[in-house]
Design a protein around this motif. Structure first.
Motif, mmCIF file in Angstrom:
data_model
loop_
_atom_site.group_PDB
_atom_site.id
_atom_site.type_symbol
_atom_site.label_atom_id
_atom_site.label_comp_id
_atom_site.label_asym_id
_atom_site.label_seq_id
_atom_site.Cartn_x
_atom_site.Cartn_y
_atom_site.Cartn_z
ATOM 1 N N VAL A 66 74.064 66.945 72.015
ATOM 2 C CA VAL A 66 72.845 66.415 71.409
ATOM 3 C C VAL A 66 72.058 65.586 72.419
ATOM 4 N N ASN A 67 70.725 65.683 72.345
ATOM 5 C CA ASN A 67 69.892 64.801 73.153
ATOM 6 C C ASN A 67 69.018 63.963 72.223
ATOM 7 N N MET A 68 68.320 63.000 72.793
ATOM 8 C CA MET A 68 67.540 62.059 71.992
ATOM 9 C C MET A 68 66.401 62.738 71.226
ATOM 10 N N LYS A 69 65.815 63.752 71.789
ATOM 11 C CA LYS A 69 64.719 64.448 71.100
ATOM 12 C C LYS A 69 65.248 65.147 69.848
ATOM 13 N N ASP A 70 66.415 65.778 69.949
ATOM 14 C CA ASP A 70 67.030 66.396 68.778
ATOM 15 C C ASP A 70 67.317 65.349 67.699
ATOM 16 N N LEU A 71 67.789 64.187 68.123
ATOM 17 C CA LEU A 71 68.094 63.115 67.180
ATOM 18 C C LEU A 71 66.830 62.672 66.448
ATOM 19 N N LYS A 72 65.748 62.470 67.173
ATOM 20 C CA LYS A 72 64.473 62.064 66.575
ATOM 21 C C LYS A 72 63.943 63.156 65.639
ATOM 22 N N ASP A 73 63.984 64.403 66.076
ATOM 23 C CA ASP A 73 63.505 65.501 65.235
ATOM 24 C C ASP A 73 64.353 65.662 63.981
ATOM 25 N N PHE A 74 65.659 65.459 64.101
ATOM 26 C CA PHE A 74 66.550 65.511 62.937
ATOM 27 C C PHE A 74 66.124 64.451 61.920
ATOM 28 N N TYR A 75 65.840 63.239 62.398
ATOM 29 C CA TYR A 75 65.375 62.183 61.500
ATOM 30 C C TYR A 75 64.063 62.600 60.819
ATOM 31 N N GLU A 76 63.099 63.036 61.612
ATOM 32 C CA GLU A 76 61.777 63.388 61.080
ATOM 33 C C GLU A 76 61.843 64.521 60.050
ATOM 34 N N ASN A 77 62.689 65.516 60.294
ATOM 35 C CA ASN A 77 62.716 66.705 59.450
ATOM 36 C C ASN A 77 63.731 66.689 58.314
ATOM 37 N N HIS A 78 64.748 65.828 58.393
ATOM 38 C CA HIS A 78 65.822 65.899 57.403
ATOM 39 C C HIS A 78 66.201 64.579 56.747
ATOM 40 N N ILE A 79 65.759 63.461 57.305
ATOM 41 C CA ILE A 79 66.168 62.161 56.763
ATOM 42 C C ILE A 79 64.984 61.361 56.224
ATOM 43 N N LYS A 80 63.917 61.338 56.965
ATOM 44 C CA LYS A 80 62.772 60.454 56.727
ATOM 45 C C LYS A 80 62.289 60.423 55.278
ATOM 46 N N ASP A 81 62.067 61.544 54.665
ATOM 47 C CA ASP A 81 61.464 61.594 53.330
ATOM 48 C C ASP A 81 62.469 61.544 52.183
ATOM 49 N N ARG A 82 63.721 61.340 52.482
ATOM 50 C CA ARG A 82 64.741 61.342 51.420
ATOM 51 C C ARG A 82 65.026 59.955 50.857
ATOM 52 N N GLU A 83 64.461 58.926 51.435
ATOM 53 C CA GLU A 83 64.596 57.554 50.932
ATOM 54 C C GLU A 83 66.047 57.099 50.791
ATOM 55 N N TYR A 84 66.856 57.416 51.794
ATOM 56 C CA TYR A 84 68.236 56.943 51.795
ATOM 57 C C TYR A 84 68.290 55.432 52.013
ATOM 58 N N SER A 85 69.289 54.794 51.432
ATOM 59 C CA SER A 85 69.533 53.387 51.731
ATOM 60 C C SER A 85 69.950 53.245 53.195
ATOM 61 N N TRP A 86 70.738 54.202 53.679
ATOM 62 C CA TRP A 86 71.067 54.344 55.089
ATOM 63 C C TRP A 86 71.594 55.748 55.320
ATOM 64 N N PHE A 87 71.606 56.164 56.564
ATOM 65 C CA PHE A 87 72.115 57.486 56.924
ATOM 66 C C PHE A 87 73.075 57.311 58.088
ATOM 67 N N THR A 88 74.263 57.914 57.965
ATOM 68 C CA THR A 88 75.309 57.736 58.965
ATOM 69 C C THR A 88 75.692 59.059 59.607
ATOM 70 N N ILE A 89 75.827 59.034 60.913
ATOM 71 C CA ILE A 89 76.418 60.147 61.649
ATOM 72 C C ILE A 89 77.816 59.679 62.024
ATOM 73 N N PHE A 90 78.819 60.102 61.231
ATOM 74 C CA PHE A 90 80.204 59.715 61.480
ATOM 75 C C PHE A 90 80.745 60.499 62.667
ATOM 76 N N LEU A 91 81.333 59.801 63.614
ATOM 77 C CA LEU A 91 81.982 60.435 64.755
ATOM 78 C C LEU A 91 83.479 60.486 64.496
ATOM 79 N N ASP A 92 84.214 61.282 65.240
ATOM 80 C CA ASP A 92 85.650 61.404 64.987
ATOM 81 C C ASP A 92 86.468 60.328 65.701
ATOM 82 N N ASN A 93 85.814 59.232 66.026
ATOM 83 C CA ASN A 93 86.526 58.028 66.451
ATOM 84 C C ASN A 93 86.101 56.944 65.474
ATOM 85 N N GLU A 94 86.263 55.705 65.792
ATOM 86 C CA GLU A 94 85.929 54.661 64.829
ATOM 87 C C GLU A 94 84.433 54.315 64.773
ATOM 88 N N TYR A 95 83.619 54.914 65.631
ATOM 89 C CA TYR A 95 82.200 54.575 65.703
ATOM 90 C C TYR A 95 81.317 55.570 64.958
#
Length: 140
Positions: A66-95
């Motif tokens: 993943v690069n930063m542009k993909d991350l920004k576009d993912f937000y714009e196209n899939h997260i922004k208009d859904r009015e989530y309280s928060w959105f998490t990208i869980f990684l397979d470590n503790e972060y």
């Protein structure tokens, strides 16, 4: 030491994509393969639904693509208009990477609680004016 090394790997791949690599979306966005999951957010007593949170789960290996542009576009196209309280990208470590309050101006790099909310931020991705690399990382 292992946690620090893992952190450096994530940081290097999210921030350090060189101009010679695929930093544009002429090809498919790296996040398009994930299915967004949703869960209710309840009040402190657990008696009322007060919102919705969204999340995806991925591995350190996959986040390396993943690069930063993909991350920004993912937000714009899939997260922004859904009015989530928060959105998490869980990684397979503790972060995790956490968009707080439906906001794309900062993304916490943190150890999340069991619901994916940011609790122990180690740093933050801050939005920039650079369209090719729209975030920069600032460590706490």
């Amino acid at each position: 030491m292992k946690k620090f090394f893992t952190f450096l790997m994530i940081l290097a791949f999210l921030i350090g994509c060189s101009p010679g690599e695929n930093n544009n979306l002429d090809s498919e966005n790296q996040f398009s393969k994930y299915t967004i999951q949703e869960s209710e957010v309840k009040n402190g007593a657990g008696t009322e639904i007060i919102g919705t949170r969204g999340y995806i789960e991925t591995s350190i290996k996959d986040i390396e693509e993943v690069n930063m542009k993909d991350l920004k576009d993912f937000y714009e196209n899939h997260i922004k208009d859904r009015e989530y309280s928060w959105f998490t990208i869980f990684l397979d470590n503790e972060y995790s990477l956490v968009f707080t309050g439906g906001n794309d101006s900062t993304i916490d790099y943190s150890i999340p609680d069991k619901e994916g909310a940011s609790t122990d931020a180690k740093g933050v991705l801050v939005i920039t004016d650079n369209l090719e690399e729209p975030y920069k990382y600032e460590e706490f």
